[in-house]
Design a protein around this motif. Structure first.
Motif, short mmCIF file in Angstrom:
data_model
loop_
_atom_site.label_atom_id
_atom_site.label_comp_id
_atom_site.label_asym_id
_atom_site.label_seq_id
_atom_site.Cartn_x
_atom_site.Cartn_y
_atom_site.Cartn_z
N ASP A 271 0.88 -1.18 0.00
CA ASP A 271 0.00 0.00 0.00
C ASP A 271 0.92 1.22 0.00
N ILE A 272 0.78 2.09 -1.00
CA ILE A 272 1.78 3.13 -1.24
C ILE A 272 1.15 4.51 -1.30
N TYR A 273 1.77 5.46 -0.58
CA TYR A 273 1.46 6.87 -0.78
C TYR A 273 2.23 7.34 -2.01
N PRO A 274 1.56 7.65 -3.13
CA PRO A 274 2.29 7.97 -4.37
C PRO A 274 3.14 9.22 -4.21
N GLY A 275 4.42 9.09 -4.56
CA GLY A 275 5.34 10.21 -4.43
C GLY A 275 5.53 10.70 -3.03
N SER A 279 -1.56 13.74 1.29
CA SER A 279 -2.67 14.67 1.39
C SER A 279 -4.01 14.03 1.05
N ALA A 280 -4.00 12.96 0.26
CA ALA A 280 -5.26 12.27 -0.05
C ALA A 280 -5.76 11.44 1.12
N ARG A 281 -4.91 11.23 2.13
CA ARG A 281 -5.24 10.48 3.34
C ARG A 281 -5.63 9.04 3.04
N THR A 282 -5.15 8.54 1.95
CA THR A 282 -5.33 7.14 1.61
C THR A 282 -4.16 6.72 0.73
N THR A 283 -4.13 5.47 0.34
CA THR A 283 -3.00 4.94 -0.40
C THR A 283 -3.48 4.28 -1.70
N ASP A 284 -2.51 4.02 -2.58
CA ASP A 284 -2.74 3.12 -3.72
C ASP A 284 -2.38 1.71 -3.27
N LYS A 285 -3.27 0.77 -3.53
CA LYS A 285 -3.06 -0.60 -3.09
C LYS A 285 -2.78 -1.48 -4.30
N TYR A 286 -1.65 -2.18 -4.24
CA TYR A 286 -1.22 -3.02 -5.35
C TYR A 286 -1.18 -4.49 -4.91
N GLN A 287 -1.63 -5.36 -5.81
CA GLN A 287 -1.52 -6.80 -5.58
C GLN A 287 -0.83 -7.41 -6.79
N ASP A 288 0.41 -7.76 -6.63
CA ASP A 288 1.20 -8.38 -7.70
C ASP A 288 1.26 -9.89 -7.48
N PHE A 289 0.62 -10.64 -8.36
CA PHE A 289 0.68 -12.09 -8.34
C PHE A 289 1.43 -12.56 -9.58
N GLY A 290 2.23 -13.63 -9.44
CA GLY A 290 2.97 -14.09 -10.60
C GLY A 290 3.30 -15.57 -10.56
N ILE A 291 3.68 -16.08 -11.73
CA ILE A 291 4.16 -17.45 -11.87
C ILE A 291 5.41 -17.42 -12.72
N ASP A 292 6.36 -18.27 -12.41
CA ASP A 292 7.63 -18.29 -13.14
C ASP A 292 8.10 -19.71 -13.34
N ALA A 293 8.98 -19.90 -14.31
CA ALA A 293 9.53 -21.22 -14.59
C ALA A 293 10.87 -21.07 -15.29
N SER A 294 11.74 -22.05 -15.09
CA SER A 294 13.04 -22.05 -15.78
C SER A 294 13.47 -23.48 -16.08
N TYR A 295 14.27 -23.61 -17.13
CA TYR A 295 14.89 -24.89 -17.47
C TYR A 295 16.35 -24.61 -17.80
N GLN A 296 17.22 -25.47 -17.30
CA GLN A 296 18.65 -25.28 -17.49
C GLN A 296 19.30 -26.61 -17.84
N PHE A 297 20.05 -26.64 -18.95
CA PHE A 297 20.84 -27.81 -19.33
C PHE A 297 22.30 -27.45 -19.20
N LEU A 318 -6.29 2.47 -7.09
CA LEU A 318 -5.57 3.74 -7.14
C LEU A 318 -6.33 4.87 -6.43
N ASP A 319 -6.81 4.60 -5.24
CA ASP A 319 -7.61 5.61 -4.52
C ASP A 319 -6.85 6.93 -4.36
N ALA A 320 -5.60 6.85 -3.95
CA ALA A 320 -4.83 8.08 -3.69
C ALA A 320 -4.55 8.83 -5.00
N THR A 321 -4.05 8.13 -5.99
CA THR A 321 -3.74 8.79 -7.27
C THR A 321 -5.01 9.36 -7.91
N PHE A 322 -6.13 8.66 -7.77
CA PHE A 322 -7.41 9.15 -8.30
C PHE A 322 -7.82 10.45 -7.61
N LEU A 323 -7.73 10.50 -6.29
CA LEU A 323 -8.11 11.71 -5.56
C LEU A 323 -7.15 12.86 -5.82
#
Length: 442
Positions: A271-275, A279-297, A318-323
């Protein structure tokens, strides 16, 4: 772990003496091993199974009675774009055909005893002409037996989510492995893909079960303004994390000797205060989900192949950035897909190709500089490189290594479109970039 009460203070004590590790020669001297033992292609940062085990074990393996835990590196570039950039990419540079010292770094890197080690990096940015701290990874580790399983457990104090990871699928060590700020780059990217690097600190606990299952959980927070200023960093672009941000990682690896593979998932939830603007008294909330894979010979070391892939979905509230008037939507999404493959002959001559694709929601304010009001960018990066001392150490010893390479980045979309992406007549292909680089480590 024998004594968490002892591990935590010592881990923080190491930070006082610490240095972004890509190919750190002090480790070669410490272990008595050539760079090819830990790194694919005889140069960082792609790790071999031995290199992954060395990192997870806290950088503690030692054969030398004493080694100086100090290293350095420098990267020089020449950059040419298909068309002149609209403005110089940095002060003191031209709109095209620039030569530069990209960075010069000093490292303190090594192990202390059987349980503590790490690296810390301090870098001179040759483009921005400024000094700052760079990547940090300090570890405390032990081996225990749990329910009949051999488990390597550890703590990592670091300053960039995923920099502690040992697979080259994650953003911290992902392809193209080296770049320059003089080249044009798309504006949009997920938070986990470097948005908060060096502006946070994180502490995570991990367990490596029977050298196959990897589990990790941690928290990241924004240090004080005075601390970041002293480190040459700041929060103007990354923003300030409210409280702490969870980070989780789960991966499965299977090693068959000549070859190995990995598949995993990850998440980061800040949850981030942008910059830093509260003053917006709220934050931008991010949810980063991911999947990864590798193969090595790895084979017998004469012909080495590797494939890495990652997909990330980011949900943005983006509540803060929107406001604050910076976004037209309260809720956006951003997706990233990366895949790359490489081949190395005798750890000396190598070739790599990577495909990248970023896409997301249309937002008339967040992407106001894009004619299509979208973040979409995709293309390919090609690299050929030569590491003369990748197979055998140089006459200067284990500490000296170098790589000479050529990169070409081709854009099929840039900041939302293929043609006229900025409304000023510039096409994605105008940003196609040729880069020649020389990378020294010593």
């Amino acid at each position: 772990m024998r004594s968490v009460a002892k591990i935590l203070p010592l881990t923080f004590a190491l930070a006082l003496f610490s240095t972004r590790a890509e190919a750190v020669p002090s480790y070669a001297e410490q272990t008595g091993q050539p760079c090819a033992s830990c790194h694919v292609g005889g140069f960082g940062p792609q790790l071999t199974p031995f290199g992954r085990a060395f990192k997870l074990s806290g950088y503690t393996l030692r054969t030398a009675q004493f080694s100086v835990p100090v290293s350095a590196m420098a990267i020089f570039s020449y950059v040419h774009t298909s068309a002149d950039q609209p403005e110089p990419p940095a002060p003191h540079y031209a709109t095209n055909d620039n030569a530069s010292l990209d960075e010069a770094s000093l490292f303190l890197a090594g192990g202390i005893g059987d349980h503590f080690g790490g690296f810390a990096q301090f870098t001179y940015d040759g483009i921005g002409r400024a000094f700052s701290w760079d990547n940090l990874d300090l570890r405390a580790t032990d081996r225990v037996t749990l329910a009949g399983n051999d488990v390597l457990v550890g703590l990592s104090l670091n300053n960039n989510p995923s920099i502690q990871d040992v697979w080259n699928t994650m953003p911290g060590w992902g392809f193209p492995f080296t770049g320059t700020d003089l080249a044009p780059a798309p504006a949009a990217g997920t938070v986990i893909n470097g948005a908060v690097e060096t502006s946070v600190l994180g502490l995570s606990a991990y367990a490596w079960w029977n050298s196959e299952i990897y589990t990790e959980a941690g928290l990241y927070w924004t240090p004080s303004h005075n601390f970041l200023s002293a480190m040459g960093s700041g929060t103007d672009e990354s923003g300030i994390i409210q409280g702490s941000a969870p980070y989780v990682r789960l991966a499965y690896q299977k090693d068959y000797g000549e070859q190995n593979f990995e598949i995993g998932v990850f998440g980061f939830f800040p949850d981030i205060y942008p910059g830093g603007d509260k003053s917006a008294r709220t934050t931008d909330k991010y949810q980063d989900f991911g999947i990864d894979a590798s193969y090595q010979f790895m084979g017998d070391g004469k012909n080495i192949y590797q494939i890495n892939a990652r997909y990330t979905n980011e949900r943005q509230n983006l509540d803060a950035t929107f406001l604050l008037g910076g976004a037209a939507n309260r809720h956006d999404t951003l997706d990233e897909f990366r895949i790359d493959g490489s081949y190395y002959w005798h750890n000396q001559i190598g070739g790599s190709v990577g495909y990248f694709d970023t896409w997301g929601s249309t937002d008339g304010l967040l992407y106001a500089d894009n004619a299509r009001l979208k973040p979409d960018s995709d293309g390919f990066t090609f690299q050929a490189d030569y590491t003369p001392f990748g197979d055998e150490p140089s006459s200067l010893g284990l500490r000296f290594n170098m790589r000479v390479g050529v990169q070409y980045t081709l854009y099929t979309r840039f900041n939302g479109a293929t043609n006229n992406f900025d409304g000023l007549g510039h096409d994605a292909s105008d940003n196609n970039t040729l880069r020649v680089f020389v990378w020294f480590a010593f």
